[in-house]
Design an enzyme around this catalytic site. Sequence first.
Site, PDB file in Angstrom:
ATOM      1  N   ASP A  11       0.846  -1.193   0.000  1.00 22.27           N
ATOM      2  CA  ASP A  11       0.000   0.000   0.000  1.00 22.27           C
ATOM      3  C   ASP A  11       0.879   1.240   0.000  1.00 22.27           C
ATOM      4  OD1 ASP A  11      -2.664   1.516   0.803  1.00 22.27           O
ATOM      5  OD2 ASP A  11      -1.116   2.161   2.225  1.00 22.27           O
ATOM      6  N   ASP A 107      -3.411   2.369  -5.614  1.00 23.78           N
ATOM      7  CA  ASP A 107      -2.285   2.446  -4.682  1.00 23.78           C
ATOM      8  C   ASP A 107      -2.099   1.182  -3.856  1.00 23.78           C
ATOM      9  OD1 ASP A 107      -4.606   2.758  -3.224  1.00 23.78           O
ATOM     10  OD2 ASP A 107      -3.824   4.328  -1.927  1.00 23.78           O
ATOM     11  N   GLU A 108      -2.808   0.108  -4.166  1.00 22.80           N
ATOM     12  CA  GLU A 108      -2.671  -1.148  -3.437  1.00 22.80           C
ATOM     13  C   GLU A 108      -2.553  -2.314  -4.416  1.00 22.80           C
ATOM     14  OE1 GLU A 108      -5.086  -1.232   0.620  1.00 22.80           O
ATOM     15  OE2 GLU A 108      -6.350  -0.596  -1.043  1.00 22.80           O
TER      16      GLU A 108
END
Length: 421
Positions: A11, A107-108
Site C-alpha cells: 500500500d 495504490d494497493e
Amino acid sequence: MPLNKVIMLADCQSFYASVEKADHPEYRDLPLVVAGDPERRSGIILAACPLAKSFGVTTAERLGDSLAKCPNLVIIRPRMQLYIDISMRITNIYKSYTDLVEPYSIDEQFLDVTGSLHLYGSPEELAHHIQTRIQAELGIYTRFGIAENKMLAKMACDNYAKKNGSGIYILRKDRLEETLWTLPVAKMFMVGSRMTRHFNAMGLETIGKVAATPLEKLKLMMRRKFGKNSDINAELYSRIANGIDDSPVAPGTHEIAPKVIGHMMTLPRDYQRLEEIKVVLLELTELVCQRCRGKGYMGHVVSVGLMGANYDQPTGFSRQMKMDDPSNVTNTVYHAAVQLLLRHWDGYPVRKVGVSLSQFSEDGEYQLSLFDTKREKTMALEKATDALKQKYGDAIILRAASVTLAGQAQHRSEKIGGHYK
C-alpha cells in the site's frame, strides 16, 4: 513457523499527496492535500499527507473544513494521469520480484512472492528491499502487510503495517487469537460503520467473537437481523474473521469480459433543447464505441438514460433497444440512441445523460450486408481516429458538434475519472 504461502499487500501511503510531494520537494515539510479546485478553495479532499492529517485533516472532507483546521494548507489540484503513470511504474517494480502481481486499487497491489522468496531472504527482508527501492526511485513510502492469504495480508496492512514504525507486518494465522481477534469488529475487512453497529447489537464487538461464533449460529443471528437471505453474508464474515481465503493472487483478474460498456456524465447546466441533448448523446456514443473497439467488441443492445436535476420530482427515462446487427460504429449506434431519445424524452430539462452497449460479440466476425457497402471503410476510419486519440489525446480530433456551446468532449478530454489529468 514459516508461512505456507507468502502473500503481500503493498500500500502506498497517502498516494496522491505523496506523488505531489515527490514532484514538489519545496513542499516536503508542509501540510499538503490533493483537492478539487485550489483557485476557488472548494471541493473534497482526495488525499492528505501525514503532516496534514496530524492537524485533523481527513480524506473525503470538504476543503473548507480542512482549511479551518490548518489555514496554511498547501492545496494541489489532482493530476490523475500522473498518478496512473506512477502507479504503473510501481507495478513494474513489483513485477521485477514476482510475476504474480494483482492490482487491488491505484495504490494497493497483492504480490505472491512464495516462489521467489528464496532469492531475497525472509519476507521482512524482501518487503524492506522493495520499500527502500520505491522510496529511492519514486519518493513514495509503501507499507506491506504479509500473510499466507490475501485476506489476512490486507488486514495485516490496514491494522498493523500502517501503524508501526517499519511499515511492515506479518500476520500469522496461528497467532490470530492474540492479534487480529483482539481488535474491534470495525477493524475487520468489509465491515463498515453500519455493519459495526449491527454486530455490536448482536453482542459481537470483536473480530474474535465473530470468529468464535459457530457458522450455523451466526446464520441464525443474521437471519433474525436482516431476513432469510443472509446466509451467504454470514459465511463471508465468518471466513474473513477466521482468516480463510482460498483466492489466488491472479494477474489480470479484473480484466474479465464486460457485460456492459457505458458512460454517463452530469452536465454543467440544464439542457432544455433537443439539439443540445443530441450533441452530448453523440459524444457519449462516440466514447462508448471507441472503448468497445479498443476491446474488440460489438454491442447488440444500446441503452440510453436521461435524468433531470430535481431528485424530489424525478424526470427522464432509461430505455434500451436491440439493433438489427451488433455494431461498434459510432453513427450506427448513435442512430439507435436518437430513436430512443425521440421516443421517450418527456421534454423536461436534462442534467445527466448516459449511453451504453451490451450483448457483445467479437468484432472480428459480423454479418455482411448488401446495403451497407461503406462499412469496411467506416470501421477502418474509426480505428484510425482511435489510434490518433490514443497517441495524442481525445481532443486531437473532434466532431463539429463538439465545438458548439453544448459540446462537452473538449472539457471531458482534460479529465480522467472526473478529475483533471
